[in-house]
Motif scaffolding. Sequence first.
Motif, short mmCIF file in Angstrom:
data_model
loop_
_atom_site.label_atom_id
_atom_site.label_comp_id
_atom_site.label_asym_id
_atom_site.label_seq_id
_atom_site.Cartn_x
_atom_site.Cartn_y
_atom_site.Cartn_z
N ALA A 314 41.71 -58.78 28.91
CA ALA A 314 40.96 -57.70 28.19
C ALA A 314 41.63 -57.70 27.02
CB ALA A 314 40.18 -56.43 29.58
N LYS A 315 42.75 -57.57 27.22
CA LYS A 315 43.25 -57.09 25.86
C LYS A 315 43.40 -57.91 24.57
CE LYS A 315 47.02 -56.31 22.30
NZ LYS A 315 46.97 -57.60 21.56
N LEU A 316 43.37 -59.04 25.34
CA LEU A 316 43.44 -60.45 24.34
C LEU A 316 42.35 -60.49 23.94
CD1 LEU A 316 45.46 -63.00 23.43
CD2 LEU A 316 44.57 -64.05 25.12
N GLY A 317 41.49 -60.79 24.75
CA GLY A 317 39.45 -61.30 23.81
C GLY A 317 39.31 -59.87 23.44
N GLY A 318 39.75 -58.64 24.11
CA GLY A 318 39.53 -57.57 22.40
C GLY A 318 39.66 -57.43 21.66
N ALA A 319 41.33 -58.15 21.56
CA ALA A 319 42.21 -58.76 19.84
C ALA A 319 41.20 -59.00 19.10
CB ALA A 319 42.95 -58.14 19.88
N ARG A 320 41.33 -60.48 19.81
CA ARG A 320 40.00 -61.37 19.25
C ARG A 320 39.01 -60.85 18.90
NH1 ARG A 320 41.48 -66.94 23.38
NH2 ARG A 320 43.52 -67.24 23.00
N ASP A 321 37.57 -59.95 19.36
CA ASP A 321 36.66 -59.83 19.15
C ASP A 321 36.52 -58.82 17.67
OD1 ASP A 321 34.77 -60.84 20.85
OD2 ASP A 321 35.41 -60.22 22.55
N LEU A 322 37.29 -57.75 18.24
CA LEU A 322 37.97 -56.48 16.97
C LEU A 322 37.97 -57.23 15.55
CD1 LEU A 322 37.76 -53.70 16.17
CD2 LEU A 322 39.91 -53.45 16.80
N ALA A 323 39.19 -58.42 15.43
CA ALA A 323 39.59 -58.88 14.59
C ALA A 323 37.88 -59.83 13.64
CB ALA A 323 40.53 -60.20 14.45
N GLN A 324 37.52 -60.55 15.00
CA GLN A 324 36.22 -61.37 13.84
C GLN A 324 35.49 -60.25 13.58
OE1 GLN A 324 35.84 -64.62 14.34
NE2 GLN A 324 34.52 -63.46 12.47
N ALA A 325 35.18 -58.96 14.79
CA ALA A 325 34.08 -58.11 14.40
C ALA A 325 34.82 -57.37 12.93
CB ALA A 325 34.10 -56.77 14.96
N LEU A 330 33.34 -56.97 7.02
CA LEU A 330 33.83 -57.93 5.35
C LEU A 330 32.85 -58.08 4.60
CD1 LEU A 330 36.53 -56.66 3.28
CD2 LEU A 330 37.63 -58.54 4.45
N ALA A 331 32.04 -58.91 5.30
CA ALA A 331 31.38 -60.24 4.25
C ALA A 331 30.11 -59.82 4.29
CB ALA A 331 31.60 -61.04 5.61
N ILE A 332 29.87 -58.75 5.41
CA ILE A 332 28.63 -57.70 4.60
C ILE A 332 28.20 -57.41 4.25
CG2 ILE A 332 26.54 -56.10 6.06
CD1 ILE A 332 27.66 -57.67 8.30
N LEU A 343 36.80 -48.97 5.26
CA LEU A 343 36.78 -50.12 5.57
C LEU A 343 37.48 -50.92 5.81
CD1 LEU A 343 35.14 -52.26 7.04
CD2 LEU A 343 33.69 -52.88 4.97
N ALA A 344 38.31 -51.05 4.61
CA ALA A 344 39.24 -52.42 3.47
C ALA A 344 41.05 -51.44 5.32
CB ALA A 344 39.57 -51.89 2.95
N THR A 345 40.52 -50.24 5.37
CA THR A 345 41.61 -49.88 6.25
C THR A 345 41.49 -50.04 7.73
OG1 THR A 345 41.83 -47.64 5.23
CG2 THR A 345 42.63 -47.24 7.34
N PHE A 346 40.24 -50.46 8.13
CA PHE A 346 39.96 -50.35 9.35
C PHE A 346 40.54 -52.50 9.62
CE2 PHE A 346 36.67 -52.36 12.50
CZ PHE A 346 36.70 -51.98 13.20
N VAL A 347 39.66 -53.06 8.33
CA VAL A 347 40.06 -54.30 8.51
C VAL A 347 41.66 -54.62 8.86
CG1 VAL A 347 39.90 -56.46 7.18
CG2 VAL A 347 37.74 -54.92 6.51
#
Length: 382
Positions: A314-325, A330-332, A343-347
């Motif tokens: 859960a932690k590993l997958g959540g961190a990956r999904d959050l980084a990708q999100a 940022l791209a959008i 947004l920059a702070t959130f990234v």
Amino acid sequence: MNSAANVTSSSVAEKFRDIAQSCRPDLRAGHFAWDAWRALTGAGLWRLPVPENLGGTGGTWTQFVEAFEAIVSTLRSVGFAMALANQATLIRALLAHGSPAQLDRHLPCLLDGAVGATAISEKGTGTEVRALETRLTHDGNDYRLDGHKYNISHAPNAQLVLVVASCSHHEKRATALVLLDPARDGVGRTAPQETLGVTDLPIGDITFSNVGIGAHELLGEPAAGLKLLMDIASMNRALFGLLCADVVRPFLSDALAYVAARATLGATLDTHQHVQRRLVEIEIGAQRSRWMALSALDQLLSQHPAALANCSIAKLGGARDLAQAALHLLAIHGSDGYRRGALATFVADALAMGSAGGTEEMHSRNIFSQMQRTAAATAAIR
């Protein structure tokens, strides 16, 4: 806990969402939101899962999780969400493993908002428990603690620290868990250190130099210390996975509004398939992370044997999904998102979750170890 809980229909969720909304102006990069912390504490957040005879409201962990999700999905702060998860983890550790005397001494302060910290990580070994250099040594009937903990959330101002140390038990290496008042002699703490992200969460180091520790300050017995730590850490991992799913929600809402309003050559951005795909990927990741974390919490609280691996997943997958999100967002937003701001702070904050609560390597080792145990048990049955 019931993983079918829906935070949008819970009166508990509504109550804490309203409080979080009123506290949003208190959140600033580089400053911990103490007003929000005190408001949530005053509303009884920490008392939700605690029995009435111990000073709580006699509620459930389901109610706490509903409140947690409502707060995290409103406040937009990864660092504050981490602090909430860390405090809940320490409270559950006391409830599950503390002695009556330890509950009497420490639980009331935590329920009143005194900040707790869990000190595992070290500069040279990270969170690899088997390699920890912080040592607890026998001193008559008591102990002495020496070592250095690194990158510990709320180290600069915690009022209770759960310290994880190596010790010898019947001439074998064991893991000791120490409930420590950091204001005592021999304990040193740094000021908050500069970090790339989560700058609103005070992070620092703690040193221990010949600190006297009474036997009554140990949480459980060293012989069972590693097992207790895995149970405690699993709660933190599952909550970290859950916060990864929830904290992205307001930013996704912002992005949906942005692409609906932003037009180029007569067409709004939400008409472009590549923009739609990015938004859909964020939604898929958030839902995947949320339900995995809720299921892992269910298993942990019901003492299911698969919980240790699934909380790490859960932690590993959540961190990956959050980084990708974060990268999708940022791209959008393009150059608008790259300018210094929310947004920059959130990234930057999202990237911190890759190592917070243990690195990918550490969680992968834990998952693989659980896979080996399951395979061995299955082979023995055959």
